[in-house]
Design an enzyme around this catalytic site. Structure first.
Site, short mmCIF file in Angstrom:
data_model
loop_
_atom_site.label_atom_id
_atom_site.label_comp_id
_atom_site.label_asym_id
_atom_site.label_seq_id
_atom_site.Cartn_x
_atom_site.Cartn_y
_atom_site.Cartn_z
N LYS A 83 -0.46 -2.83 -5.09
CA LYS A 83 -1.04 -2.75 -3.74
C LYS A 83 -0.61 -1.42 -3.14
O LYS A 83 0.58 -1.10 -3.07
CB LYS A 83 -0.50 -3.91 -2.91
CG LYS A 83 -1.55 -4.59 -2.07
CD LYS A 83 -0.99 -5.85 -1.47
CE LYS A 83 -1.91 -6.40 -0.42
NZ LYS A 83 -1.27 -7.49 0.31
O1 G3P Z 1 -1.28 -9.67 2.48
C1 G3P Z 1 -1.89 -8.94 3.49
C2 G3P Z 1 -2.43 -9.71 4.66
O2 G3P Z 1 -3.03 -10.89 4.26
C3 G3P Z 1 -1.50 -9.82 5.83
O3 G3P Z 1 -1.88 -10.78 6.76
O4 G3P Z 1 -1.38 -12.22 8.70
O5 G3P Z 1 0.13 -10.26 8.20
O6 G3P Z 1 -2.16 -9.91 9.11
P1 G3P Z 1 -1.29 -10.79 8.28
#
Ligand code: G3P
Length: 215
Positions: A83
């Protein structure tokens, strides 16, 4: 649409994998920090449970260091996907890694142009962040719709991972709009299973069965 689990918690990952519904896992430095454990060890344990792409994120900001980190992570397991945040350095690293057949999930995507650039640099996956756009009053799902349309128009084989999913409706909408994958937190996966009529139906079947079970 495939379902990935957005988690670095081994118990959650084991449980979701036992349900037979997840095809991969995504992590990020915040999810790893939440577990308070060694990064590589966690990634190794995830790869031993789930037979599918496992995203592990680099933390370097320059391309040379990103590539080094990526090569170390890729050695953990053949299913590891690197990533990398969308920046000029990230694109440069993506180009190098894709030529080495190391898959990249380009992350922190907030515009269709960013997704297009990631695809052109050779990313195997892009992760548009739906919830974080909704949080600032922008249309997260619109980004999935636009990106899916652009990728379809030009037959790009980069897969769209709808990320930053906050609730079950995001998952349904992402599927309808043509995201290839939604990466969901465990809480959302649990919410997806539930329906009050299912609970009521089970309760009624069991109650009715009680009246005849000894006949
Ligand atoms: O893994 C990346 C993403 O899904 C992060 O989500 O909830 O931290 O905006 P959030």
């Amino acid at each position: 649409m495939l379902i990935f689990l957005d988690s670095a918690n081994i118990e959650e990952i084991q449980q979701a994998n036992d349900w037979g519904v997840i095809s991969g896992v995504t992590t990020n430095p915040s999810l790893i920090a939440k577990e308070g454990r060694n990064f590589e060890q966690v990634v190794r344990e995830i790869a031993a449970i789930v037979d599918g792409p496992i995203s592990a994120e680099v933390i370097s900001l320059d391309s040379e260091q990103m590539v080094k980190e990526a090569e170390t992570l890729a050695r953990i397991h053949p299913n590891i996907v690197i990533k990398i945040p969308i920046t000029p350095e990230g694109l440069k690293a993506t180009k190098i890694l894709s030529r080495q057949n190391i898959k990249v999930n380009m992350t922190l995507i907030f515009s269709t142009n960013q997704a297009l650039l990631a695809a052109r640099a050779g990313a195997a996956f892009v992760s548009p962040f739906i919830g974080r756009l909704d949080d600032i009053n922008q249309d997260g799902m619109g980004l999935i719709e636009e990106t899916a349309a652009v990728f379809r128009n030009f037959n790009l084989d980069t897969q769209i991972i709808a990320a930053s999913i906050r609730h079950p409706l995001h998952v349904t909408q992402a599927a309808l709009l043509g995201a290839h994958i939604a990466t969901v937190p465990f809480k959302v996966l649990q919410q997806m299973v539930k329906h009050p009529l299912t609970d009521a139906g089970i309760e009624k079947f069991l109650a009715d069965w009680e009246t005849v079970k000894n006949k």
